[in-house]
Design an enzyme around this catalytic site. Sequence first.
Site, PDB file in Angstrom:
ATOM      1  N   TYR A 283      24.689   1.415   3.137  1.00 36.88           N
ATOM      2  CA  TYR A 283      25.377   2.529   2.919  1.00 36.88           C
ATOM      3  C   TYR A 283      26.297   2.802   4.009  1.00 36.88           C
ATOM      4  O   TYR A 283      27.005   3.991   3.818  1.00 36.88           O
ATOM      5  CB  TYR A 283      24.391   3.623   2.319  1.00 36.88           C
ATOM      6  CG  TYR A 283      23.654   3.309   1.146  1.00 36.88           C
ATOM      7  CD1 TYR A 283      24.130   2.864  -0.172  1.00 36.88           C
ATOM      8  CD2 TYR A 283      22.134   2.766   1.337  1.00 36.88           C
ATOM      9  CE1 TYR A 283      23.521   2.506  -1.138  1.00 36.88           C
ATOM     10  CE2 TYR A 283      21.304   2.276   0.099  1.00 36.88           C
ATOM     11  CZ  TYR A 283      22.025   2.109  -1.047  1.00 36.88           C
ATOM     12  OH  TYR A 283      21.450   1.739  -2.075  1.00 36.88           O
TER      13      TYR A 283
ATOM     14  N   ARG B 119      19.502  -4.130  -9.989  1.00 39.02           N
ATOM     15  CA  ARG B 119      20.581  -3.105 -10.005  1.00 39.02           C
ATOM     16  C   ARG B 119      21.782  -3.450 -10.682  1.00 39.02           C
ATOM     17  O   ARG B 119      23.036  -2.808 -10.754  1.00 39.02           O
ATOM     18  CB  ARG B 119      20.842  -3.203  -8.396  1.00 39.02           C
ATOM     19  CG  ARG B 119      20.143  -2.537  -7.686  1.00 39.02           C
ATOM     20  CD  ARG B 119      20.381  -2.384  -6.168  1.00 39.02           C
ATOM     21  NE  ARG B 119      19.279  -1.885  -5.349  1.00 39.02           N
ATOM     22  CZ  ARG B 119      18.651  -1.034  -4.940  1.00 39.02           C
ATOM     23  NH1 ARG B 119      18.983   0.166  -5.614  1.00 39.02           N
ATOM     24  NH2 ARG B 119      17.661  -1.015  -4.141  1.00 39.02           N
TER      25      ARG B 119
ATOM     26  N   PRO C 282      19.839  10.703  -6.475  1.00 37.51           N
ATOM     27  CA  PRO C 282      18.825  10.521  -5.630  1.00 37.51           C
ATOM     28  C   PRO C 282      19.026  10.036  -4.149  1.00 37.51           C
ATOM     29  O   PRO C 282      19.673   8.980  -4.417  1.00 37.51           O
ATOM     30  CB  PRO C 282      17.564  10.371  -6.330  1.00 37.51           C
ATOM     31  CG  PRO C 282      18.147   9.567  -7.356  1.00 37.51           C
ATOM     32  CD  PRO C 282      19.264  10.346  -7.963  1.00 37.51           C
ATOM     33  N   ASN C 283      18.701  10.529  -3.325  1.00 34.44           N
ATOM     34  CA  ASN C 283      18.692   9.714  -1.769  1.00 34.44           C
ATOM     35  C   ASN C 283      20.189   9.787  -1.358  1.00 34.44           C
ATOM     36  O   ASN C 283      20.398   9.219  -0.030  1.00 34.44           O
ATOM     37  CB  ASN C 283      18.076   8.514  -1.854  1.00 34.44           C
ATOM     38  CG  ASN C 283      16.391   8.610  -2.326  1.00 34.44           C
ATOM     39  OD1 ASN C 283      15.773   9.099  -1.824  1.00 34.44           O
ATOM     40  ND2 ASN C 283      16.207   7.818  -3.224  1.00 34.44           N
TER      41      ASN C 283
ATOM     42  N   ARG D 148      19.854   6.686   5.779  1.00 38.50           N
ATOM     43  CA  ARG D 148      19.314   5.657   4.822  1.00 38.50           C
ATOM     44  C   ARG D 148      20.130   4.354   4.773  1.00 38.50           C
ATOM     45  O   ARG D 148      21.284   4.199   4.814  1.00 38.50           O
ATOM     46  CB  ARG D 148      19.865   6.427   3.433  1.00 38.50           C
ATOM     47  CG  ARG D 148      19.369   5.412   2.289  1.00 38.50           C
ATOM     48  CD  ARG D 148      19.959   5.958   1.141  1.00 38.50           C
ATOM     49  NE  ARG D 148      19.385   5.154  -0.003  1.00 38.50           N
ATOM     50  CZ  ARG D 148      19.885   5.345  -1.288  1.00 38.50           C
ATOM     51  NH1 ARG D 148      20.888   5.879  -1.504  1.00 38.50           N
ATOM     52  NH2 ARG D 148      19.299   4.550  -2.163  1.00 38.50           N
TER      53      ARG D 148
ATOM     54  N   GLU E  26      32.245   6.457 -12.776  1.00 36.07           N
ATOM     55  CA  GLU E  26      31.114   5.908 -12.194  1.00 36.07           C
ATOM     56  C   GLU E  26      31.378   5.274 -10.663  1.00 36.07           C
ATOM     57  O   GLU E  26      32.331   4.454 -10.660  1.00 36.07           O
ATOM     58  CB  GLU E  26      30.055   4.882 -13.046  1.00 36.07           C
ATOM     59  CG  GLU E  26      28.860   4.458 -12.161  1.00 36.07           C
ATOM     60  CD  GLU E  26      28.246   3.279 -13.343  1.00 36.07           C
ATOM     61  OE1 GLU E  26      28.764   2.739 -14.386  1.00 36.07           O
ATOM     62  OE2 GLU E  26      27.380   2.842 -13.045  1.00 36.07           O
TER      63      GLU E  26
ATOM     64  N   ASP F 197      22.590   9.515 -22.274  1.00 33.67           N
ATOM     65  CA  ASP F 197      22.725  10.301 -23.385  1.00 33.67           C
ATOM     66  C   ASP F 197      23.502  11.721 -23.236  1.00 33.67           C
ATOM     67  O   ASP F 197      24.298  12.371 -23.928  1.00 33.67           O
ATOM     68  CB  ASP F 197      21.297  10.783 -23.960  1.00 33.67           C
ATOM     69  CG  ASP F 197      20.881   9.468 -24.680  1.00 33.67           C
ATOM     70  OD1 ASP F 197      21.539   8.436 -24.891  1.00 33.67           O
ATOM     71  OD2 ASP F 197      19.614   9.465 -25.228  1.00 33.67           O
TER      72      ASP F 197
ATOM     73  N   ASN G  52      27.646   9.038  -9.342  1.00 35.52           N
ATOM     74  CA  ASN G  52      26.841   8.357  -8.546  1.00 35.52           C
ATOM     75  C   ASN G  52      25.578   8.426  -8.839  1.00 35.52           C
ATOM     76  O   ASN G  52      24.944   9.264  -8.120  1.00 35.52           O
ATOM     77  CB  ASN G  52      27.256   8.057  -7.012  1.00 35.52           C
ATOM     78  CG  ASN G  52      26.568   6.952  -6.610  1.00 35.52           C
ATOM     79  OD1 ASN G  52      25.376   6.268  -7.144  1.00 35.52           O
ATOM     80  ND2 ASN G  52      26.475   6.642  -5.196  1.00 35.52           N
TER      81      ASN G  52
ATOM     82  N   HIS H  94      19.999   2.575 -12.854  1.00 32.68           N
ATOM     83  CA  HIS H  94      19.570   1.471 -13.617  1.00 32.68           C
ATOM     84  C   HIS H  94      18.284   1.867 -14.576  1.00 32.68           C
ATOM     85  O   HIS H  94      17.792   1.056 -15.132  1.00 32.68           O
ATOM     86  CB  HIS H  94      18.842   0.543 -12.524  1.00 32.68           C
ATOM     87  CG  HIS H  94      20.067   0.461 -11.344  1.00 32.68           C
ATOM     88  ND1 HIS H  94      21.084  -0.080 -11.451  1.00 32.68           N
ATOM     89  CD2 HIS H  94      19.863   1.048 -10.090  1.00 32.68           C
ATOM     90  CE1 HIS H  94      21.848  -0.043 -10.217  1.00 32.68           C
ATOM     91  NE2 HIS H  94      20.923   0.520  -9.474  1.00 32.68           N
TER      92      HIS H  94
ATOM     93  N   HIS I 101      29.400   3.514  -7.016  1.00 28.09           N
ATOM     94  CA  HIS I 101      28.458   3.086  -6.301  1.00 28.09           C
ATOM     95  C   HIS I 101      28.997   2.736  -4.915  1.00 28.09           C
ATOM     96  O   HIS I 101      29.973   2.011  -4.830  1.00 28.09           O
ATOM     97  CB  HIS I 101      27.713   1.930  -6.697  1.00 28.09           C
ATOM     98  CG  HIS I 101      27.306   2.062  -8.070  1.00 28.09           C
ATOM     99  ND1 HIS I 101      26.119   2.994  -8.400  1.00 28.09           N
ATOM    100  CD2 HIS I 101      27.644   1.992  -9.592  1.00 28.09           C
ATOM    101  CE1 HIS I 101      26.003   3.180  -9.752  1.00 28.09           C
ATOM    102  NE2 HIS I 101      26.678   2.696 -10.285  1.00 28.09           N
ATOM    103  N   ILE I 102      28.507   3.219  -4.105  1.00 29.40           N
ATOM    104  CA  ILE I 102      28.691   2.819  -2.342  1.00 29.40           C
ATOM    105  C   ILE I 102      28.581   1.287  -2.321  1.00 29.40           C
ATOM    106  O   ILE I 102      29.507   0.662  -1.725  1.00 29.40           O
ATOM    107  CB  ILE I 102      27.909   3.617  -1.436  1.00 29.40           C
ATOM    108  CG1 ILE I 102      28.390   5.204  -1.764  1.00 29.40           C
ATOM    109  CG2 ILE I 102      28.226   3.201   0.074  1.00 29.40           C
ATOM    110  CD1 ILE I 102      27.105   6.043  -1.123  1.00 29.40           C
ATOM    111  N   SER I 103      27.376   0.731  -2.698  1.00 27.39           N
ATOM    112  CA  SER I 103      27.209  -0.674  -2.488  1.00 27.39           C
ATOM    113  C   SER I 103      27.659  -1.412  -3.697  1.00 27.39           C
ATOM    114  O   SER I 103      27.939  -0.956  -4.832  1.00 27.39           O
ATOM    115  CB  SER I 103      25.951  -0.719  -2.220  1.00 27.39           C
ATOM    116  OG  SER I 103      24.915  -0.509  -3.390  1.00 27.39           O
TER     117      SER I 103
ATOM    118  N   ARG J 115      23.337  -7.394  -5.407  1.00 23.37           N
ATOM    119  CA  ARG J 115      22.186  -6.968  -4.635  1.00 23.37           C
ATOM    120  C   ARG J 115      20.873  -7.557  -5.662  1.00 23.37           C
ATOM    121  O   ARG J 115      21.308  -8.621  -6.185  1.00 23.37           O
ATOM    122  CB  ARG J 115      22.393  -5.451  -4.568  1.00 23.37           C
ATOM    123  CG  ARG J 115      23.215  -4.983  -3.388  1.00 23.37           C
ATOM    124  CD  ARG J 115      23.208  -3.627  -3.343  1.00 23.37           C
ATOM    125  NE  ARG J 115      21.912  -3.265  -2.599  1.00 23.37           N
ATOM    126  CZ  ARG J 115      21.535  -1.831  -2.563  1.00 23.37           C
ATOM    127  NH1 ARG J 115      22.492  -0.974  -3.115  1.00 23.37           N
ATOM    128  NH2 ARG J 115      20.159  -1.781  -2.046  1.00 23.37           N
TER     129      ARG J 115
ATOM    130  N   ALA K  73      19.617   5.438  -8.141  1.00 20.80           N
ATOM    131  CA  ALA K  73      18.657   4.741  -8.547  1.00 20.80           C
ATOM    132  C   ALA K  73      18.580   4.957 -10.165  1.00 20.80           C
ATOM    133  O   ALA K  73      18.157   4.098 -10.981  1.00 20.80           O
ATOM    134  CB  ALA K  73      17.035   5.001  -8.064  1.00 20.80           C
TER     135      ALA K  73
END
Length: 145
Positions: A22, A110, A9-10, A17, A97, A86, A73, A79, A99-101, A106, A76
């Site tokens: 990001y 997170r 999402p997002n 954003r 996996e 699963d 990625n 977390h 993550h950009i950040s 943070r 949200a």
Amino acid sequence: MKFLIINGPNLNMLGIREPSIYGRQDFAALLKLCGDTCDEAGIEYETFQSNHEGDIVDKIQQAYGVFDGIVINPAAYTHTSVAILDALKAVGIPTAEVHISDINTREEFRKFSYVSLAAKFTIAGHGLDGYREAILRLKDLIEAN
Ligand code: DQA
């Protein structure tokens, strides 16, 4: 070798954003980077973005027997989502996996990732380049096995 690249999402809002976190590159730039990386490495690929947890679970289930690797990625859902964890465990496809950040520097919430419990490795805080690193490292890891 065939990879499924999933964005949660997002992430479709990249560029708009929170650019201080990001960056200013948009989602199309991210897809191009992933596509170029796969093309150069001789990897077939499909990309998928959804803002809906169940759609991501469906996509992971459908990857069974079709894809050799997953780069995800989960955004949200990283977390919160036991369902995505699963699904990844159910299909047993080697997963990276991204993550950009840097989720570890943070907010407290997170710092925990459900998906990391199924992922072979996590790359966080390397910006969009993290996807490139993840694709290439996952390819090496699969080829070594
Ligand atoms: C993110 C980090 C998550 O905490 C956040 O919810 C995202 C993006 C990242 O790429 O840095 O949406 O996964």
